[in-house]
Design an enzyme around this catalytic site. Structure first.
Site, PDB file in Angstrom:
ATOM      1  N   ASP A 195      84.009  50.566  57.607  1.00 35.27           N
ATOM      2  CA  ASP A 195      83.807  49.612  56.511  1.00 35.27           C
ATOM      3  C   ASP A 195      85.156  49.109  56.016  1.00 35.27           C
ATOM      4  OD1 ASP A 195      81.033  49.780  56.626  1.00 35.27           O
ATOM      5  OD2 ASP A 195      80.977  51.514  55.298  1.00 35.27           O
ATOM      6  N   ASP A 239      75.175  48.339  62.347  1.00 34.61           N
ATOM      7  CA  ASP A 239      74.341  48.551  61.152  1.00 34.61           C
ATOM      8  C   ASP A 239      74.104  47.216  60.460  1.00 34.61           C
ATOM      9  OD1 ASP A 239      72.954  49.742  59.101  1.00 34.61           O
ATOM     10  OD2 ASP A 239      74.724  50.578  58.116  1.00 34.61           O
ATOM     11  N   LEU A 240      73.241  46.396  61.060  1.00 33.13           N
ATOM     12  CA  LEU A 240      73.001  45.050  60.516  1.00 33.13           C
ATOM     13  C   LEU A 240      71.758  45.003  59.636  1.00 33.13           C
ATOM     14  CD1 LEU A 240      73.978  42.782  63.547  1.00 33.13           C
ATOM     15  CD2 LEU A 240      75.374  43.593  61.645  1.00 33.13           C
ATOM     16  N   LYS A 241      70.976  46.062  59.625  1.00 36.60           N
ATOM     17  CA  LYS A 241      69.784  46.149  58.763  1.00 36.60           C
ATOM     18  C   LYS A 241      69.003  44.834  58.784  1.00 36.60           C
ATOM     19  CE  LYS A 241      71.967  49.463  55.608  1.00 36.60           C
ATOM     20  NZ  LYS A 241      73.381  49.292  55.989  1.00 36.60           N
ATOM     21  N   LEU A 242      68.558  44.440  59.967  1.00 37.76           N
ATOM     22  CA  LEU A 242      67.858  43.158  60.102  1.00 37.76           C
ATOM     23  C   LEU A 242      66.530  43.188  59.356  1.00 37.76           C
ATOM     24  CD1 LEU A 242      68.384  42.384  63.910  1.00 37.76           C
ATOM     25  CD2 LEU A 242      69.831  41.749  61.965  1.00 37.76           C
ATOM     26  N   HIS A 243      66.181  42.047  58.765  1.00 38.36           N
ATOM     27  CA  HIS A 243      64.883  41.915  58.097  1.00 38.36           C
ATOM     28  C   HIS A 243      64.584  40.429  57.961  1.00 38.36           C
ATOM     29  CE1 HIS A 243      61.420  42.798  55.827  1.00 38.36           C
ATOM     30  NE2 HIS A 243      61.911  42.530  54.634  1.00 38.36           N
ATOM     31  N   GLY A 277      58.962  38.147  61.913  1.00 34.95           N
ATOM     32  CA  GLY A 277      58.978  38.878  63.178  1.00 34.95           C
ATOM     33  C   GLY A 277      59.666  38.126  64.307  1.00 34.95           C
ATOM     34  N   THR A 308      70.256  55.163  50.829  1.00 34.19           N
ATOM     35  CA  THR A 308      70.706  56.421  50.198  1.00 34.19           C
ATOM     36  C   THR A 308      71.375  56.203  48.831  1.00 34.19           C
ATOM     37  OG1 THR A 308      72.718  56.288  51.518  1.00 34.19           O
ATOM     38  CG2 THR A 308      70.965  57.709  52.352  1.00 34.19           C
ATOM     39  N   ARG A 322      83.678  56.410  53.624  1.00 35.70           N
ATOM     40  CA  ARG A 322      84.826  56.567  52.717  1.00 35.70           C
ATOM     41  C   ARG A 322      85.486  57.933  52.753  1.00 35.70           C
ATOM     42  NH1 ARG A 322      81.400  53.582  48.093  1.00 35.70           N
ATOM     43  NH2 ARG A 322      79.790  54.495  49.442  1.00 35.70           N
TER      44      ARG A 322
HETATM   45  O1  LIG Z   1      70.666  54.204  53.560  1.00 36.14           O
HETATM   46  C1  LIG Z   1      71.796  53.867  53.960  1.00 36.14           C
HETATM   47  C2  LIG Z   1      71.985  53.073  55.079  1.00 36.14           C
HETATM   48  C3  LIG Z   1      73.260  52.769  55.483  1.00 36.14           C
HETATM   49  N1  LIG Z   1      74.333  53.211  54.810  1.00 36.14           N
HETATM   50  C4  LIG Z   1      75.674  52.861  55.315  1.00 36.14           C
HETATM   51  O2  LIG Z   1      76.365  54.064  55.686  1.00 36.14           O
HETATM   52  C5  LIG Z   1      77.721  53.983  55.292  1.00 36.14           C
HETATM   53  C6  LIG Z   1      78.016  55.089  54.330  1.00 36.14           C
HETATM   54  O3  LIG Z   1      79.361  54.993  53.912  1.00 36.14           O
HETATM   55  P1  LIG Z   1      80.014  56.012  52.879  1.00 36.14           P
HETATM   56  O4  LIG Z   1      81.347  55.400  52.610  1.00 36.14           O
HETATM   57  O5  LIG Z   1      80.107  57.341  53.587  1.00 36.14           O
HETATM   58  O6  LIG Z   1      79.160  56.074  51.667  1.00 36.14           O
HETATM   59  C7  LIG Z   1      77.933  52.594  54.703  1.00 36.14           C
HETATM   60  O7  LIG Z   1      78.430  51.759  55.727  1.00 36.14           O
HETATM   61  C8  LIG Z   1      76.543  52.135  54.299  1.00 36.14           C
HETATM   62  O8  LIG Z   1      76.387  50.731  54.418  1.00 36.14           O
HETATM   63  C9  LIG Z   1      74.155  54.009  53.710  1.00 36.14           C
HETATM   64  O9  LIG Z   1      75.127  54.450  53.053  1.00 36.14           O
HETATM   65  N2  LIG Z   1      72.883  54.326  53.326  1.00 36.14           N
END
Ligand SMILES: O=c1ccn([C@@H]2O[C@H](COP(=O)(O)O)[C@@H](O)[C@H]2O)c(=O)[nH]1
Length: 235
Positions: A17, A66-70, A73, A121, A212
């Protein structure tokens, strides 16, 4: 379908990131053999990260896009079809049934593995309520894991705190990938459902996403090694 994880290092996925490809490369070269799997999210994807993904794959690294497409369809199907050509290992879509079915159609027979994001999360029950949901996090995660299994995706993204309920629903063959990992003493930031690396592995997570706590550490190589030590001791 879950593939056996041969290299223990593949259980740690480092989130790149950072704003530029140059910053990302600096982390990759600092970590060297200490990390084998990298996650590219939209910050980097929108700044040359898709070419970087191709390059990392060429260099023998594994990549999680990790593009989380939505979307509707058909649009998801077409987007995923394009992404199958990058050679990455994982791609995320949101765990909405239409979206997941579209993604499965777009993936076809490609090796790309689709992960369904259940509940971010950074959300707790109050955040879900604010977003209009009438379910607690654990109930939403359980429901979406069931729908993900029916849709035919390959894995689930959830907090490691939900690993047990998710595994119960999806069985042994789908992967469980858990962000929100925080080594003891590290800043939680915006994450709300966190576990330490050792707790996550003991709970049954297949892959841990760590951003991070590694990329912002004074010594990222030492921070990654410490996470790997925890993974190794708990595995
Ligand atoms: O539910 C979710 C989905 C994706 N993420 C991604 O994971 C990393 C977590 O980074 P940290 O710096 O360890 O918090 C980040 O790229 C999020 O976009 C997530 O945290 N939770």
């Amino acid at each position: 379908m879950t593939q056996k994880i041969n290299d223990l290092r593949d259980r740690m996925i480092v989130a790149l990131d950072v704003p530029t490809v140059w910053d990302a490369y600096r982390i990759v070269s600092t970590l060297g053999d200490g990390a084998s799997f990298y996650k590219i999210g939209y910050r980097l994807a929108f700044a040359g990260g898709l070419d970087l993904a191709r390059q990392l794959v060429t260099e023998g690294k594994k990549v999680f896009l990790d593009l989380k497409l939505h979307d509707i369809g058909n649009t998801v199907t077409e987007g995923v079809e394009s992404l199958t050509k990058l050679g990455v290992t994982f791609l995320t879509v949101h765990a909405y049934p239409q979206t997941m079915r579209g993604a499965v159609e777009g993936r076809g027979d490609a090796a790309l593995r689709l992960l369904a994001v259940t509940a971010l999360t950074s959300y707790d029950d109050g955040d879900l309520k604010d977003a209009g949901y009438g379910l607690a996090v654990r109930d939403l995660v359980r429901m979406r894991a069931q729908q993900a299994r029916s849709a035919g995706v390959d894995g689930i993204v959830c907090s490691a705190a939900e690993t047990e309920i998710v595994r119960d629903v999806i069985g042994p063959d789908m992967a469980i990938v858990t962000p929100g990992i925080r080594p003891a003493g590290s800043a939680v930031g915006d994450q709300k459902r966190t576990l330490t690396p050792a707790e996550a592995i003991r709970a049954g997570a297949d892959h841990l996403v760590v951003g991070r706590p590694i990329i912002r550490a004074a010594d990222p190589r030492a921070a990654a090694a410490a996470v790997m030590d925890e993974i190794a001791s708990a595995a």
